[in-house]
Design a protein around this motif. Sequence first.
Motif, PDB file in Angstrom:
ATOM      1  N   SER A 158       0.834  -1.206   0.000  1.00 23.55           N
ATOM      2  CA  SER A 158       0.000   0.000   0.000  1.00 23.55           C
ATOM      3  C   SER A 158       0.867   1.254   0.000  1.00 23.55           C
ATOM      4  N   ASP A 159       1.925   1.237   0.800  1.00 28.59           N
ATOM      5  CA  ASP A 159       2.846   2.389   0.834  1.00 28.59           C
ATOM      6  C   ASP A 159       3.525   2.581  -0.523  1.00 28.59           C
ATOM      7  N   ASP A 212       1.907   6.574  -6.939  1.00 24.62           N
ATOM      8  CA  ASP A 212       0.890   7.555  -7.339  1.00 24.62           C
ATOM      9  C   ASP A 212       1.418   8.979  -7.205  1.00 24.62           C
ATOM     10  N   ARG A 213       2.140   9.241  -6.098  1.00 20.82           N
ATOM     11  CA  ARG A 213       2.715  10.582  -5.912  1.00 20.82           C
ATOM     12  C   ARG A 213       3.751  10.871  -6.994  1.00 20.82           C
ATOM     13  N   ALA A 214       4.590   9.893  -7.304  1.00 26.79           N
ATOM     14  CA  ALA A 214       5.615  10.080  -8.340  1.00 26.79           C
ATOM     15  C   ALA A 214       4.965  10.325  -9.691  1.00 26.79           C
ATOM     16  N   GLU A 215       3.892   9.614  -9.966  1.00 24.91           N
ATOM     17  CA  GLU A 215       3.196   9.803 -11.235  1.00 24.91           C
ATOM     18  C   GLU A 215       2.586  11.200 -11.318  1.00 24.91           C
ATOM     19  N   ALA A 216       2.019  11.673 -10.190  1.00 25.55           N
ATOM     20  CA  ALA A 216       1.437  13.015 -10.183  1.00 25.55           C
ATOM     21  C   ALA A 216       2.514  14.071 -10.402  1.00 25.55           C
ATOM     22  N   ILE A 217       3.671  13.882  -9.767  1.00 30.54           N
ATOM     23  CA  ILE A 217       4.781  14.835  -9.939  1.00 30.54           C
ATOM     24  C   ILE A 217       5.267  14.806 -11.376  1.00 30.54           C
ATOM     25  N   ALA A 218       5.405  13.617 -11.942  1.00 27.38           N
ATOM     26  CA  ALA A 218       5.864  13.495 -13.323  1.00 27.38           C
ATOM     27  C   ALA A 218       4.863  14.136 -14.278  1.00 27.38           C
TER      28      ALA A 218
END
Length: 137
Positions: free
Chosen positions: A78-79, A85-91
């Motif tokens: 889960s982590d 997801d955070r990395a994808e949003a930043i990218a």
Amino acid sequence: MEGLMRKSSKLVGLAGAILALSLLAGCSSNEPDPAQRAVNAANQADQAAARADAAAQKSAAAAAQAQAAASRVEQAASDAKAAADRAEAIASKTMSGGEHHVHFHHHHHAAAAAPADAGAAPAPDAGAPPPPAPATP
């Protein structure tokens, strides 16, 4: 533990019945007498029951450890998903930010009106940022 005592009592009772039958039959041989064999069998059954109980306890402990490990793996997954997801949003933000183009719009109609009003200051560009505010002491 109660089941173990019940099984042991049944085995002792069975050993007593075998002893009684062997005494009635009156058979003798070079092997241990039937009473001794019954006692030996009862002891072996008692030891086997104790080993089975210990194995059941170890199995329950191993199952609890496996469940805890599975819970830790699930939390780690889960982590990792949240981090991905955070990395994808930043990218995604980085990619869309790199393609941002500033477009300057020239107002030709203001230049055409200039000869009629030659002494006036040029009109401010509507897309330009406002001039900075005067500094206050």
